[in-house]
Design a protein around this motif. Structure first.
Motif, PDB file in Angstrom:
ATOM      1  N   TRP A  73       0.911  -1.051   0.061  1.00 28.54           N
ATOM      2  CA  TRP A  73       0.004   0.056   0.102  1.00 28.54           C
ATOM      3  C   TRP A  73       0.797   1.440   0.006  1.00 28.54           C
ATOM      4  CZ3 TRP A  73      -1.118   3.994   3.479  1.00 28.54           C
ATOM      5  CH2 TRP A  73      -2.100   4.726   3.057  1.00 28.54           C
ATOM      6  N   GLU A  74       0.423   2.200  -0.790  1.00 25.57           N
ATOM      7  CA  GLU A  74       1.299   3.626  -0.728  1.00 25.57           C
ATOM      8  C   GLU A  74       0.211   4.438  -0.905  1.00 25.57           C
ATOM      9  OE1 GLU A  74       3.896   4.282  -4.011  1.00 25.57           O
ATOM     10  OE2 GLU A  74       4.609   2.145  -3.999  1.00 25.57           O
ATOM     11  N   PHE A  75       0.670   5.749  -0.004  1.00 24.78           N
ATOM     12  CA  PHE A  75      -0.466   6.855   0.290  1.00 24.78           C
ATOM     13  C   PHE A  75      -0.436   7.539  -1.089  1.00 24.78           C
ATOM     14  CE2 PHE A  75      -0.700  11.408   1.403  1.00 24.78           C
ATOM     15  CZ  PHE A  75      -1.963  11.356   2.089  1.00 24.78           C
ATOM     16  N   ASP A  76      -1.696   7.891  -1.215  1.00 21.77           N
ATOM     17  CA  ASP A  76      -1.964   8.618  -2.649  1.00 21.77           C
ATOM     18  C   ASP A  76      -2.627   9.762  -2.470  1.00 21.77           C
ATOM     19  OD1 ASP A  76      -2.932   9.722  -5.113  1.00 21.77           O
ATOM     20  OD2 ASP A  76      -3.582   7.613  -5.908  1.00 21.77           O
ATOM     21  N   PRO A  77      -1.825  10.975  -2.127  1.00 16.50           N
ATOM     22  CA  PRO A  77      -2.612  11.984  -1.584  1.00 16.50           C
ATOM     23  C   PRO A  77      -3.470  12.759  -2.513  1.00 16.50           C
ATOM     24  CG  PRO A  77      -0.390  12.707  -2.349  1.00 16.50           C
ATOM     25  CD  PRO A  77      -0.339  11.298  -2.529  1.00 16.50           C
ATOM     26  N   GLU A  78      -3.434  12.640  -3.782  1.00 18.46           N
ATOM     27  CA  GLU A  78      -4.470  13.026  -4.549  1.00 18.46           C
ATOM     28  C   GLU A  78      -6.027  12.211  -4.499  1.00 18.46           C
ATOM     29  OE1 GLU A  78      -3.165  13.091  -8.966  1.00 18.46           O
ATOM     30  OE2 GLU A  78      -1.693  14.216  -8.423  1.00 18.46           O
ATOM     31  N   ALA A  79      -5.591  11.072  -4.475  1.00 20.68           N
ATOM     32  CA  ALA A  79      -6.705   9.832  -4.240  1.00 20.68           C
ATOM     33  C   ALA A  79      -7.549  10.336  -2.755  1.00 20.68           C
ATOM     34  CB  ALA A  79      -6.513   8.780  -4.107  1.00 20.68           C
ATOM     35  N   MET A  80      -6.730  10.679  -1.764  1.00 18.57           N
ATOM     36  CA  MET A  80      -7.289  11.126  -0.456  1.00 18.57           C
ATOM     37  C   MET A  80      -7.910  12.311  -0.239  1.00 18.57           C
ATOM     38  SD  MET A  80      -7.095  10.322   2.679  1.00 18.57           S
ATOM     39  CE  MET A  80      -5.960   9.047   3.440  1.00 18.57           C
ATOM     40  N   ASP A  81      -7.258  13.392  -1.160  1.00 19.71           N
ATOM     41  CA  ASP A  81      -8.012  14.429  -1.344  1.00 19.71           C
ATOM     42  C   ASP A  81      -9.304  14.480  -2.132  1.00 19.71           C
ATOM     43  OD1 ASP A  81      -5.978  15.864  -0.061  1.00 19.71           O
ATOM     44  OD2 ASP A  81      -4.888  16.767  -2.079  1.00 19.71           O
ATOM     45  N   LYS A  82      -9.494  13.709  -3.047  1.00 19.28           N
ATOM     46  CA  LYS A  82     -10.898  13.501  -3.646  1.00 19.28           C
ATOM     47  C   LYS A  82     -11.918  13.087  -2.518  1.00 19.28           C
ATOM     48  CE  LYS A  82      -9.211  12.780  -8.498  1.00 19.28           C
ATOM     49  NZ  LYS A  82      -8.909  11.740  -9.528  1.00 19.28           N
ATOM     50  N   VAL A  83     -11.327  11.795  -2.028  1.00 22.98           N
ATOM     51  CA  VAL A  83     -12.303  11.148  -0.787  1.00 22.98           C
ATOM     52  C   VAL A  83     -12.804  12.281   0.019  1.00 22.98           C
ATOM     53  CG1 VAL A  83     -12.458   9.528   1.015  1.00 22.98           C
ATOM     54  CG2 VAL A  83     -11.186   8.966  -1.199  1.00 22.98           C
ATOM     55  N   ILE A  84     -11.549  13.056   0.505  1.00 21.62           N
ATOM     56  CA  ILE A  84     -12.089  14.105   1.634  1.00 21.62           C
ATOM     57  C   ILE A  84     -12.986  15.382   1.026  1.00 21.62           C
ATOM     58  CG2 ILE A  84     -10.960  16.025   2.847  1.00 21.62           C
ATOM     59  CD1 ILE A  84      -8.651  14.293   3.347  1.00 21.62           C
ATOM     60  N   LYS A  85     -12.645  15.489  -0.296  1.00 24.03           N
ATOM     61  CA  LYS A  85     -13.527  16.503  -0.777  1.00 24.03           C
ATOM     62  C   LYS A  85     -14.596  16.015  -1.017  1.00 24.03           C
ATOM     63  CE  LYS A  85     -14.210  20.153  -4.109  1.00 24.03           C
ATOM     64  NZ  LYS A  85     -15.589  20.334  -3.688  1.00 24.03           N
ATOM     65  N   SER A  86     -15.091  14.844  -1.574  1.00 22.75           N
ATOM     66  CA  SER A  86     -16.345  14.311  -1.666  1.00 22.75           C
ATOM     67  C   SER A  86     -17.321  14.360  -0.261  1.00 22.75           C
ATOM     68  CB  SER A  86     -16.196  12.963  -2.442  1.00 22.75           C
ATOM     69  OG  SER A  86     -17.536  12.007  -2.269  1.00 22.75           O
ATOM     70  N   LEU A  87     -16.423  13.641   0.526  1.00 22.47           N
ATOM     71  CA  LEU A  87     -17.285  13.788   2.014  1.00 22.47           C
ATOM     72  C   LEU A  87     -17.635  15.139   2.437  1.00 22.47           C
ATOM     73  CD1 LEU A  87     -15.230  10.871   3.880  1.00 22.47           C
ATOM     74  CD2 LEU A  87     -17.548  10.595   2.915  1.00 22.47           C
ATOM     75  N   GLU A  88     -16.792  15.991   2.308  1.00 28.07           N
ATOM     76  CA  GLU A  88     -17.162  17.288   2.558  1.00 28.07           C
ATOM     77  C   GLU A  88     -18.124  18.073   1.772  1.00 28.07           C
ATOM     78  OE1 GLU A  88     -12.724  18.982   4.230  1.00 28.07           O
ATOM     79  OE2 GLU A  88     -13.083  19.399   2.283  1.00 28.07           O
ATOM     80  N   ASP A  89     -18.130  17.570   0.486  1.00 21.79           N
ATOM     81  CA  ASP A  89     -19.501  18.197  -0.285  1.00 21.79           C
ATOM     82  C   ASP A  89     -20.570  17.595   0.116  1.00 21.79           C
ATOM     83  OD1 ASP A  89     -17.731  19.719  -1.757  1.00 21.79           O
ATOM     84  OD2 ASP A  89     -17.762  18.152  -3.602  1.00 21.79           O
ATOM     85  N   CYS A  90     -20.615  16.242   0.569  1.00 24.55           N
ATOM     86  CA  CYS A  90     -21.779  15.364   1.190  1.00 24.55           C
ATOM     87  C   CYS A  90     -22.412  16.214   2.367  1.00 24.55           C
ATOM     88  CB  CYS A  90     -21.451  13.976   1.479  1.00 24.55           C
ATOM     89  SG  CYS A  90     -22.794  13.212   2.254  1.00 24.55           S
ATOM     90  N   ILE A  91     -21.452  16.627   3.393  1.00 25.83           N
ATOM     91  CA  ILE A  91     -21.816  17.456   4.553  1.00 25.83           C
ATOM     92  C   ILE A  91     -22.515  18.529   4.165  1.00 25.83           C
ATOM     93  CG2 ILE A  91     -20.901  18.412   6.496  1.00 25.83           C
ATOM     94  CD1 ILE A  91     -18.824  15.981   6.911  1.00 25.83           C
ATOM     95  N   LYS A  92     -21.778  19.382   3.353  1.00 26.26           N
ATOM     96  CA  LYS A  92     -22.361  20.698   2.874  1.00 26.26           C
ATOM     97  C   LYS A  92     -23.299  20.918   2.148  1.00 26.26           C
ATOM     98  CE  LYS A  92     -20.585  24.271  -0.113  1.00 26.26           C
ATOM     99  NZ  LYS A  92     -19.328  24.705  -0.981  1.00 26.26           N
ATOM    100  N   ASN A  93     -23.705  19.734   1.280  1.00 19.76           N
ATOM    101  CA  ASN A  93     -24.724  19.883   0.386  1.00 19.76           C
ATOM    102  C   ASN A  93     -25.973  18.814   0.769  1.00 19.76           C
ATOM    103  OD1 ASN A  93     -23.493  21.665  -1.395  1.00 19.76           O
ATOM    104  ND2 ASN A  93     -22.462  20.197  -2.278  1.00 19.76           N
ATOM    105  N   ASP A  94     -25.681  17.575   0.797  1.00 23.64           N
ATOM    106  CA  ASP A  94     -26.656  16.658   0.950  1.00 23.64           C
ATOM    107  C   ASP A  94     -27.152  16.575   2.547  1.00 23.64           C
ATOM    108  OD1 ASP A  94     -25.886  15.615  -1.441  1.00 23.64           O
ATOM    109  OD2 ASP A  94     -24.798  14.032  -1.000  1.00 23.64           O
ATOM    110  N   PHE A  95     -26.243  16.746   3.513  1.00 19.63           N
ATOM    111  CA  PHE A  95     -26.798  16.389   4.542  1.00 19.63           C
ATOM    112  C   PHE A  95     -27.827  17.893   5.137  1.00 19.63           C
ATOM    113  CE2 PHE A  95     -23.584  13.515   6.085  1.00 19.63           C
ATOM    114  CZ  PHE A  95     -24.200  12.360   6.405  1.00 19.63           C
TER     115      PHE A  95
END
Length: 149
Positions: free
Chosen positions: A48-70
């Motif tokens: 396993w290797e840390f992928d900062p771009e993939a991590m940023d996408k996951v974080i952004k997606s969850l933050e968008d969910c909180i901001k918009n969907d919730f």
């Protein structure tokens, strides 16, 4: 004359009622724990290797969910525990009690789900920061979820 909450039905309700209420779950701890467990499972093998771009996408997606969907769900749920009876009889009164209780439970669920998701995101940000700063002690601490010292 008997009405709601009196006579044999009252005894039945008391016998079959919900009983003592358990304390609500700590959704923040659950979200943090799940993010740590997911990280520990993903990084447990040597490939396993840390992928900062993939991590940023996951974080952004969850933050968008909180901001918009919730936020949208909470705005739509505002009225779900403020229902008024259509009439002044036992059936309407009983319906309103059940409907308002259901609305309150849904609002409580949304609040818990948001707390869980926020804690999950905060933990992902900690993981990302630890990797970006190459803080091995923090990385090891985040991997320790569920392990006995």
């Amino acid at each position: 004359m008997t009405g709601p909450g009196s006579g044999p039905q009252r005894v039945n309700d008391q016998s079959n009622g919900p009983g003592p209420q358990a304390p609500p779950p700590d959704y923040r701890n659950l979200g943090t724990g799940q993010a740590k467990a997911d990280f520990a499972a993903a990084s447990a093998n040597g490939g396993w290797e840390f992928d900062p771009e993939a991590m940023d996408k996951v974080i952004k997606s969850l933050e968008d969910c909180i901001k918009n969907d919730f936020r949208r769900a909470q705005n739509e749920a505002v009225w779900l525990d403020q229902i008024k009876p259509p009439g002044d009889e036992v059936g309407s009164q009983g319906y309103v009690v059940a409907a308002n209780k259901s609305g309150a439970e849904y609002k409580s669920f949304l609040q818990g789900a948001e707390q869980y998701t926020r804690a999950y995101v905060e933990t992902l940000i900690q993981i990302r920061t630890a990797y970006q700063e190459q803080d091995q002690a923090a990385i090891d601490a985040l991997r320790q979820i569920g392990k006995v010292d």
